[in-house]
Design a protein around this motif. Structure first.
Motif, PDB file in Angstrom:
ATOM      1  N   TYR A 128      -4.940   7.653  -5.461  1.00  6.17           N
ATOM      2  CA  TYR A 128      -4.017   8.454  -5.827  1.00  6.17           C
ATOM      3  C   TYR A 128      -3.995   9.135  -7.225  1.00  6.17           C
ATOM      4  O   TYR A 128      -3.213  10.470  -6.706  1.00  6.17           O
ATOM      5  CB  TYR A 128      -3.117   7.302  -5.534  1.00  6.17           C
ATOM      6  N   ALA A 160      -5.820  10.815  -2.300  1.00  5.86           N
ATOM      7  CA  ALA A 160      -4.992   9.926  -1.083  1.00  5.86           C
ATOM      8  C   ALA A 160      -3.771  10.962  -1.344  1.00  5.86           C
ATOM      9  O   ALA A 160      -3.115  10.750  -2.193  1.00  5.86           O
ATOM     10  CB  ALA A 160      -5.225   8.286  -1.425  1.00  5.86           C
ATOM     11  N   ARG A 175     -11.350  -3.445  -5.513  1.00  6.48           N
ATOM     12  CA  ARG A 175     -10.439  -1.843  -4.179  1.00  6.48           C
ATOM     13  C   ARG A 175      -9.094  -2.223  -4.957  1.00  6.48           C
ATOM     14  O   ARG A 175      -8.914  -0.815  -4.950  1.00  6.48           O
ATOM     15  CB  ARG A 175     -11.045  -2.942  -3.051  1.00  6.48           C
ATOM     16  N   ARG A 199       1.118  -1.316  -0.347  1.00  7.39           N
ATOM     17  CA  ARG A 199      -0.093   0.350   0.490  1.00  7.39           C
ATOM     18  C   ARG A 199       0.788   1.231  -0.041  1.00  7.39           C
ATOM     19  O   ARG A 199       0.727   2.311  -0.303  1.00  7.39           O
ATOM     20  CB  ARG A 199      -0.761  -0.219   1.185  1.00  7.39           C
ATOM     21  N   VAL A 239      -8.505   1.795  -5.468  1.00  5.07           N
ATOM     22  CA  VAL A 239      -6.777   2.325  -4.248  1.00  5.07           C
ATOM     23  C   VAL A 239      -6.027   3.785  -5.600  1.00  5.07           C
ATOM     24  O   VAL A 239      -5.278   4.322  -5.305  1.00  5.07           O
ATOM     25  CB  VAL A 239      -6.078   0.835  -4.011  1.00  5.07           C
ATOM     26  N   ARG A 257     -11.677   7.333   0.425  1.00  7.86           N
ATOM     27  CA  ARG A 257     -10.710   7.513   0.814  1.00  7.86           C
ATOM     28  C   ARG A 257      -9.851   6.275   1.984  1.00  7.86           C
ATOM     29  O   ARG A 257      -8.789   6.341   2.010  1.00  7.86           O
ATOM     30  CB  ARG A 257     -10.910   9.187   1.313  1.00  7.86           C
ATOM     31  N   GLY A 296       1.404   4.190  -2.564  1.00  6.97           N
ATOM     32  CA  GLY A 296       0.872   5.408  -2.373  1.00  6.97           C
ATOM     33  C   GLY A 296       2.085   6.402  -2.915  1.00  6.97           C
ATOM     34  O   GLY A 296       1.892   7.099  -3.758  1.00  6.97           O
ATOM     35  N   ILE A 332     -10.986   3.358   1.787  1.00  4.64           N
ATOM     36  CA  ILE A 332     -10.631   2.294   0.670  1.00  4.64           C
ATOM     37  C   ILE A 332      -9.061   2.816   0.158  1.00  4.64           C
ATOM     38  O   ILE A 332      -8.471   1.995   0.289  1.00  4.64           O
ATOM     39  CB  ILE A 332     -10.891   2.337  -0.284  1.00  4.64           C
ATOM     40  N   ALA A 333      -8.718   3.786   0.298  1.00  8.23           N
ATOM     41  CA  ALA A 333      -7.450   3.937  -0.663  1.00  8.23           C
ATOM     42  C   ALA A 333      -6.355   3.434   0.679  1.00  8.23           C
ATOM     43  O   ALA A 333      -4.921   3.893   0.869  1.00  8.23           O
ATOM     44  CB  ALA A 333      -7.058   5.326  -0.665  1.00  8.23           C
ATOM     45  N   ASP A 334      -6.851   4.147   2.307  1.00 12.63           N
ATOM     46  CA  ASP A 334      -6.050   3.905   3.144  1.00 12.63           C
ATOM     47  C   ASP A 334      -5.991   2.586   3.580  1.00 12.63           C
ATOM     48  O   ASP A 334      -5.235   2.494   4.338  1.00 12.63           O
ATOM     49  CB  ASP A 334      -6.040   4.390   4.066  1.00 12.63           C
ATOM     50  N   GLY A 335      -6.431   1.982   3.438  1.00  9.63           N
ATOM     51  CA  GLY A 335      -6.095   0.259   3.401  1.00  9.63           C
ATOM     52  C   GLY A 335      -7.198  -0.483   4.843  1.00  9.63           C
ATOM     53  O   GLY A 335      -7.564  -1.664   4.873  1.00  9.63           O
TER      54      GLY A 335
END
Length: 219
Positions: A213, A218, A205, A136, A209, A167, A140, A169-172
């Motif tokens: 980005y 994110a 997903r 991740r 992500v 957002r 990023g 989801i992008a943070d994991g």
């Protein structure tokens, strides 16, 4: 019993290819339907054998794994095949470009066999394998470095709540973690995730992500 997951193994090193095939083929719920040593052969075999998932190396002759993934799972492919990229090269650009090309997951070859098998089952089930924190962070960092300056959140066809979910989801965060963070039910979060993927024409997903980005949602 359900049919076993059909797996195509592509790696230019015969020893690694045979090892993967042996590990995978020993599982009752997995079946190795073919092996090959370059990306072009992977594309041809996948179209002929119709596997559920391709385990794909990156650096290979004729056509590399990124190019092969793009042809099998990229945008515009009518019958996309799920791809799990497995490589020895833990480099930012490989992670990002593999996922951007359409891969549903990314593992290193030194991962234990159990992690490889888990990755295959996860991706075959339609989920994305982006759980490892190091992956991740790599996605990023690299996506932020190449994101176009004009790529901003403006014009994204999502509601404020959907943007908030994207957002996270992008943070994991998992669906359960998003539900707890936003004080929503698990089913409501699943609905939001489904809407986001549909509206943005994304497959899973992992692509969400990368999209987040790329669009500066994110950091």
């Amino acid at each position: 019993m359900s049919a076993p997951v059909r797996v195509l193994v592509c790696d230019d090193q015969a020893l690694i290819r045979t090892g993967f095939a042996t590990i995978i083929g020993a599982q009752p719920d997995l079946e190795v339907v073919g092996e090959c040593g370059d990306g072009r052969a992977a594309v041809d075999l996948a179209r002929r054998l119709d596997p559920d998932i391709v385990v794909m190396d990156v650096r290979m002759p004729v056509l590399d794994g990124i190019g092969a993934t793009r042809l099998l799972a990229g945008a515009g492919v009518q019958r996309p095949v799920k791809v799990l990229v497995v490589t020895t090269f833990n480099l930012d650009e490989y992670v990002y470009e593999a996922l951007r090309a359409g891969a549903s997951g990314f593992l290193l070859k030194d991962a234990p066999p159990a992690q490889l098998l888990h990755g295959i089952r996860t991706v075959a089930a339609g989920a994305a394998l982006l759980a490892p924190e190091v992956t991740r962070k790599l996605v990023g960092r690299y996506a932020a470095r190449i994101r176009p300056a004009e790529d901003t959140p403006d014009g994204i066809p999502l509601t404020p709540r959907e943007l908030e979910v994207l957002r996270l989801i992008a943070d994991g965060l998992s669906n359960s973690e998003i539900a707890a963070t936003l004080v929503l039910s698990h089913e409501t979060v699943k609905t939001y995730v489904s809407r986001i993927l549909t509206k943005l024409d994304l497959r899973d997903r992992v692509q969400a992500v990368v999209y987040a980005y790329r669009r500066g949602l994110a950091t």
